[in-house]
Design a protein around this motif. Structure first.
Motif, PDB file in Angstrom:
ATOM      1  N   LEU A 102       0.746  -1.236   0.043  1.00  0.00           N
ATOM      2  CA  LEU A 102       0.023  -0.021   0.135  1.00  0.00           C
ATOM      3  C   LEU A 102       1.060   1.221   0.094  1.00  0.00           C
ATOM      4  N   VAL A 103       0.757   1.971  -1.020  1.00  0.00           N
ATOM      5  CA  VAL A 103       1.608   3.445  -1.073  1.00  0.00           C
ATOM      6  C   VAL A 103       0.599   4.467  -1.080  1.00  0.00           C
ATOM      7  N   GLY A 122      -2.848  -6.286   6.879  1.00  0.00           N
ATOM      8  CA  GLY A 122      -1.628  -6.946   6.230  1.00  0.00           C
ATOM      9  C   GLY A 122      -0.944  -6.511   4.864  1.00  0.00           C
ATOM     10  N   PHE A 123      -1.082  -5.098   4.796  1.00  0.00           N
ATOM     11  CA  PHE A 123      -0.369  -4.361   3.607  1.00  0.00           C
ATOM     12  C   PHE A 123       0.917  -3.963   4.284  1.00  0.00           C
ATOM     13  N   GLU A 142       3.414   2.771  12.030  1.00  0.00           N
ATOM     14  CA  GLU A 142       3.027   1.405  11.247  1.00  0.00           C
ATOM     15  C   GLU A 142       3.512   1.423   9.940  1.00  0.00           C
ATOM     16  N   ALA A 143       4.031   2.361   9.530  1.00  0.00           N
ATOM     17  CA  ALA A 143       4.466   2.245   8.018  1.00  0.00           C
ATOM     18  C   ALA A 143       5.672   1.693   8.150  1.00  0.00           C
ATOM     19  N   ALA A 144       5.909   0.799   6.915  1.00  0.00           N
ATOM     20  CA  ALA A 144       7.120  -0.046   6.563  1.00  0.00           C
ATOM     21  C   ALA A 144       8.269   1.301   6.356  1.00  0.00           C
ATOM     22  N   GLU A 145       7.992   2.069   5.448  1.00  0.00           N
ATOM     23  CA  GLU A 145       8.808   3.170   5.043  1.00  0.00           C
ATOM     24  C   GLU A 145       8.062   4.292   4.962  1.00  0.00           C
ATOM     25  N   VAL A 167      -2.828   4.919  -3.306  1.00  0.00           N
ATOM     26  CA  VAL A 167      -3.940   5.607  -2.846  1.00  0.00           C
ATOM     27  C   VAL A 167      -3.372   7.225  -3.020  1.00  0.00           C
ATOM     28  N   LEU A 168      -3.681   8.360  -3.669  1.00  0.00           N
ATOM     29  CA  LEU A 168      -3.474   9.594  -3.634  1.00  0.00           C
ATOM     30  C   LEU A 168      -4.220  10.491  -2.956  1.00  0.00           C
TER      31      LEU A 168
END
Length: 279
Positions: A102-103, A122-123, A142-145, A167-168
């Motif tokens: 998920l970006v 799970g994203f 919670e973000a990976a990056e 998602v924009l």
């Protein structure tokens, strides 16, 4: 000569896949009559390579064909049987796929609850924003990056592929539009692309993209305005509406109320055998 695969190596390959690497199937011998293969022998099989051996080249080839079939079909973990040279072997096949990505482009009010929900679902979440005070680990634990790209090149060094859910939700329609145009010009579309905005702004964006040469099929792939219609107003409610649409895209749902799909109450109320006197 192909070397035996250790448990540590098999775990390492699975972990690589789960952290965003190529999908892999872990194979372990459960049953091998007549000593056709050593009990506990392991293989790791990817779409383009393999590691480990069952002790026989023909069994290895059969195992690789089976494992690649599991990858191609999206099969689940479980025992599988193979046969070569009259020997039957039962393997436990356990596929490991990288999580969907998920970006989130934009680090504002909607992005924060959406990041939390995405991670819960799970994203592997990446948040992009060019404002240092917004794109911080403190705001998105919670973000990976969390990255701070320039918005004229929002996806530089960011993987966008068929596992990406994009998602924009930037602070301005201009940035959403530029990011959308960038991704729609790529050879491979993401699994999902959604853009926040009003009906008027969405239409204006689609008209401009059509003038820029984007085909109708690609324009229809854009979820805009983004999210399911649940009457959302607050940032948290909007995040829930977007997350619900992400799950629908991921799992192939319809977005319709389950009550309307199953019609349990309607069938029960019309059943002739219903006991109307029951409490």
């Amino acid at each position: 000569m192909i070397e035996r695969l250790s448990l540590a190596d098999a775990v390492h390959h699975a972990r690589e896949a789960l952290e965003g690497g190529a999908p892999v199937v872990a194979l372990t011998v459960l049953d091998a009559p007549d000593g056709a293969a050593p009990h506990g022998a392991r293989m790791s099989v990817w779409a383009d390579r393999s590691a480990g051996t069952l002790g026989d080249p023909n069994l290895d080839a059969a195992a690789i064909r089976m494992a690649r079939g599991v990858l191609a079909e999206g099969g689940k973990a479980g025992p599988r049987s193979i046969e070569a040279d009259g020997h039957g072997v039962t393997l436990y096949a356990e596929p490991h796929h990288p999580p969907p990505e998920l970006v989130i482009v934009g680090a504002g009010h909607v992005a924060r609850p959406l990041c939390r929900l995405g991670a819960m679902l799970g994203f592997r979440v990446t948040v992009l924003d060019d404002r240092p005070e917004f794109a911080t680990r403190e705001r998105f634990p919670e973000a990976a990056e969390v990255r701070q790209p320039r918005f004229d090149q929002p996806f530089r060094d960011v993987r966008i592929n068929a596992r990406t859910y994009l998602v924009l939700v930037t602070r301005g329609h201009k940035y959403d539009f530029e990011a959308l145009r960038d991704v729609l010009h790529r050879p491979e579309l993401p699994a999902y692309v959604g853009m926040i905005g009003s009906r008027r702004r969405t239409r204006a964006a689609l008209e401009q993209l059509a003038r820029d040469g984007i085909g109708d099929e690609r324009l229809r792939a854009v979820h805009a305005p983004i999210g399911l219609d649940i009457g959302a107003e607050t940032p948290e409610e909007i995040a829930v509406a977007v997350a619900a649409e992400l799950v629908m895209a991921l799992r192939g749902g319809t977005g319709r109320p389950l009550r309307d799909l199953e019609r349990v109450a309607e069938r029960w109320l019309r059943a002739p055998e219903r006991d109307t006197d029951a409490s």
